[in-house]
Scaffold this motif. Structure first.
Motif, short mmCIF file in Angstrom:
data_model
loop_
_atom_site.label_atom_id
_atom_site.label_comp_id
_atom_site.label_asym_id
_atom_site.label_seq_id
_atom_site.Cartn_x
_atom_site.Cartn_y
_atom_site.Cartn_z
N ALA A 48 48.43 5.06 -15.01
CA ALA A 48 49.66 4.80 -16.08
C ALA A 48 50.35 6.08 -16.28
O ALA A 48 51.33 6.22 -16.28
CB ALA A 48 49.04 4.24 -17.24
N THR A 51 52.33 6.68 -13.27
CA THR A 51 53.65 6.00 -13.10
C THR A 51 54.62 6.36 -14.15
O THR A 51 55.81 6.67 -13.98
CB THR A 51 53.08 4.59 -13.31
OG1 THR A 51 52.31 4.01 -12.47
CG2 THR A 51 54.47 3.60 -13.46
N THR A 52 54.17 6.65 -15.43
CA THR A 52 54.99 7.21 -16.50
C THR A 52 55.86 8.43 -16.16
O THR A 52 56.89 8.62 -16.29
CB THR A 52 54.26 7.25 -17.67
OG1 THR A 52 53.40 6.13 -18.04
CG2 THR A 52 55.30 7.60 -18.84
N TRP A 53 54.89 9.45 -15.81
CA TRP A 53 55.60 10.54 -15.19
C TRP A 53 56.51 10.68 -14.22
O TRP A 53 57.74 11.11 -14.18
CB TRP A 53 54.47 11.53 -14.89
CG TRP A 53 54.83 13.05 -14.42
CD1 TRP A 53 55.07 13.65 -13.23
CD2 TRP A 53 55.18 13.88 -15.28
NE1 TRP A 53 55.59 14.96 -13.25
CE2 TRP A 53 55.81 15.00 -14.74
CE3 TRP A 53 55.57 13.82 -16.87
CZ2 TRP A 53 56.32 16.28 -15.32
CZ3 TRP A 53 55.85 15.21 -17.48
CH2 TRP A 53 56.29 16.29 -16.41
N GLN A 55 58.44 7.95 -13.65
CA GLN A 55 59.73 7.34 -14.13
C GLN A 55 60.22 8.40 -14.82
O GLN A 55 61.91 8.26 -14.74
CB GLN A 55 59.20 6.27 -15.21
CG GLN A 55 58.73 5.15 -14.19
CD GLN A 55 58.20 4.10 -15.26
OE1 GLN A 55 58.32 4.21 -16.60
NE2 GLN A 55 57.83 2.93 -14.75
N GLN A 168 57.75 5.65 -27.02
CA GLN A 168 57.54 5.37 -25.60
C GLN A 168 57.86 6.57 -24.81
O GLN A 168 57.67 6.86 -23.51
CB GLN A 168 58.13 4.07 -24.95
CG GLN A 168 59.87 4.45 -25.12
CD GLN A 168 60.33 3.81 -26.47
OE1 GLN A 168 59.71 3.76 -27.29
NE2 GLN A 168 61.66 3.46 -26.37
N THR A 169 58.52 7.75 -25.23
CA THR A 169 58.98 8.89 -24.60
C THR A 169 57.76 10.06 -25.00
O THR A 169 58.04 11.23 -24.53
CB THR A 169 60.24 9.44 -24.87
OG1 THR A 169 60.25 10.06 -25.98
CG2 THR A 169 61.20 8.30 -24.55
N LEU A 171 54.86 11.08 -23.79
CA LEU A 171 54.58 12.04 -22.69
C LEU A 171 55.48 13.15 -22.12
O LEU A 171 54.91 14.22 -22.13
CB LEU A 171 54.58 11.13 -21.47
CG LEU A 171 53.68 11.82 -20.23
CD1 LEU A 171 52.36 12.23 -20.45
CD2 LEU A 171 53.79 10.85 -19.06
N LEU A 339 52.13 4.60 -22.60
CA LEU A 339 52.28 4.67 -21.28
C LEU A 339 52.97 3.45 -20.44
O LEU A 339 53.01 2.27 -20.95
CB LEU A 339 50.84 4.79 -20.49
CG LEU A 339 50.20 6.18 -20.95
CD1 LEU A 339 48.92 6.28 -20.42
CD2 LEU A 339 50.87 7.42 -20.82
N SER A 340 53.45 3.64 -19.27
CA SER A 340 53.99 2.54 -18.31
C SER A 340 52.78 1.64 -18.04
O SER A 340 52.19 1.90 -17.24
CB SER A 340 54.89 3.12 -17.30
OG SER A 340 55.27 2.11 -16.35
N ARG A 341 53.31 0.27 -18.24
CA ARG A 341 52.22 -0.82 -17.48
C ARG A 341 52.73 -1.13 -16.25
O ARG A 341 51.98 -1.91 -15.59
CB ARG A 341 52.39 -1.88 -18.65
CG ARG A 341 52.05 -1.45 -20.00
CD ARG A 341 52.18 -2.87 -21.00
NE ARG A 341 52.00 -2.22 -22.50
CZ ARG A 341 52.15 -3.09 -23.34
NH1 ARG A 341 52.45 -4.35 -23.41
NH2 ARG A 341 52.06 -2.70 -24.66
N SER A 342 53.62 -0.46 -15.65
CA SER A 342 53.97 -1.01 -14.29
C SER A 342 53.01 -0.84 -13.33
O SER A 342 52.30 0.56 -13.17
CB SER A 342 55.37 -0.23 -13.88
OG SER A 342 55.64 -0.33 -12.48
#
Length: 385
Positions: A48, A51-53, A55, A168-169, A171, A339-342
């Motif tokens: 996660a 992935t978040t980073w 994005q 959600q930002t 990070l 964090l992104s759940r993708s």
């Protein structure tokens, strides 16, 4: 037992056997849930984070040019820097950026005052601050008492908080302070017309390695150039390293689970005598093996689900998300992350296979080894040993 017996009665028999030995079932379930939780937290958190980073990095400039001297970083004349970068074929829209580091109420914070430093998607819906105002990250606003922020740099500056970056930002904005350019120059000690660095876009991303040398030669002073791919690779390596270490640390737990399962699934003289009785009544070796597999599935499925669900909550749902960040980074990371759940579903399936395959293999091999004997051999086991 007839070989054509449907599986449903065998499943009921397996559930009955579990209820006859609740202590053993609880032990195996607790071990499986704990192991799946530990592995899932490590892998989900690392995946996660990466992935978040990624994005966020998609919106970052292709190249960042910083002026350097004997003392390290140095500000650059904005007009001269833009002209030098624009003279290089393939270097598009060179943009001066204004940012730096100042001292906040509880340590350093990142000060930003120009476009190109913060991705546009993060700024959507936020009103740009004017002189004397600031928009801050969640980590900064938590340290304030009266809605006012005092920063210390080349000057001491007091700002009024007029907005907060979305959770959600976190990070990218945890310790970020967005302020007016004039305030930032006073705080960072930059003169009018000076910039912290230069952001450069490329017509083709594949040109990044080749164009860096030409770009460096175009400036009248030494510069250090970093590419977006460097940041992506650095964080990828960090995520893989952290996740790999965590999983390796869980290997002893997996081995202990296999040993416990192998020791409780099919050993013990009373179990052997019981199986000998069943075989003498017509049960086949295949029936007994399936019975044990059904028992393992009845115990393992809810335990695995509980472990994975707990890990998912710890990684993706604040404030529980702070537990994973604190544990996997030694207490030095952000206290809470969104964090992104993708890709989380695929990761959960991989973790399930990593845990369940050794578990079922241990049950299968231990059972086959014991029940393959003749009924009279199993009946000779003394249940009171």
């Amino acid at each position: 037992m007839k070989s054509g017996l449907k599986e449903y009665p065998l499943l009921v028999w397996a559930a009955r056997d579990i209820l006859r030995r609740p202590g053993r079932g609880l032990l195996v379930s607790a071990c499986l849930a704990s192991v799946s939780f530990l592995i899932a937290v490590a892998l989900l958190f690392s995946q996660a984070m990466e992935t978040t980073w990624n994005q966020l990095m998609v919106q970052a400039p292709d190249l960042i040019v910083r002026r350097i001297n004997a003392g390290g970083w140095a500000p650059m004349p904005a007009e001269t820097a833009v002209a030098a970068a624009a003279s290089v074929p393939g270097a598009l829209t060179p943009t001066p950026r204004l940012w730096g580091v100042a001292t906040g109420p509880r340590g350093p914070v990142t000060v930003v005052a120009s476009p190109g430093v913060i991705p546009e998607t993060i700024l959507q819906g936020l009103t740009p601050p004017v002189s004397g105002q600031a928009v801050v990250g969640r980590g900064v606003v938590e340290t304030l008492q009266d809605g006012r922020l005092i920063l210390v740099g080349q000057e001491r500056l007091q700002l009024t908080i007029v907005g907060t970056f979305p959770a959600q930002t976190c990070l990218a904005t945890h310790d970020l302070v967005w302020m007016a350019p004039n305030d930032a120059r006073r705080l960072l000690g930059l003169l009018p017309g000076e910039a912290s660095d230069l952001a450069v876009s490329l017509f083709h991303e594949e040109e990044e390695p080749a164009i860096q040398a030409d770009l460096a030669d175009a400036f009248p002073w030494p510069v250090h150039i970093t590419g977006r791919s460097d940041g992506v690779l650095r964080h990828h390596q960090r995520a893989v390293h952290r996740g790999g270490i965590s999983v390796v640390a869980c290997v002893p737990a997996i081995l202990a689970l296999v040993w416990i399962v192998a020791g409780t699934a099919a050993t013990g003289s009373s179990r052997q005598a019981h199986w000998g009785l069943l075989k003498s009544l017509g049960w086949t070796t295949g029936d007994l093996v399936r019975l044990q597999i059904f028992q393992a599935a009845l115990l393992g499925t809810p335990a695995l689900a509980a472990g994975l669900a707990s890990a998912y909550s710890v990684v993706f749902y604040p404030p529980a998300a702070g537990i994973a960040a604190w544990w996997l980074t030694g207490g030095q990371h952000l206290p809470a992350l969104v964090l992104s759940r993708s890709g989380a579903l695929i990761a959960l399936l991989e973790i399930s296979a990593l845990v369940i395959i050794p578990y079922l293999a241990a049950v299968f091999l231990a059972t086959v080894k014991q029940v393959a004997n003749e009924p009279w051999h199993l009946l000779m086991a003394d249940p009171w040993n």
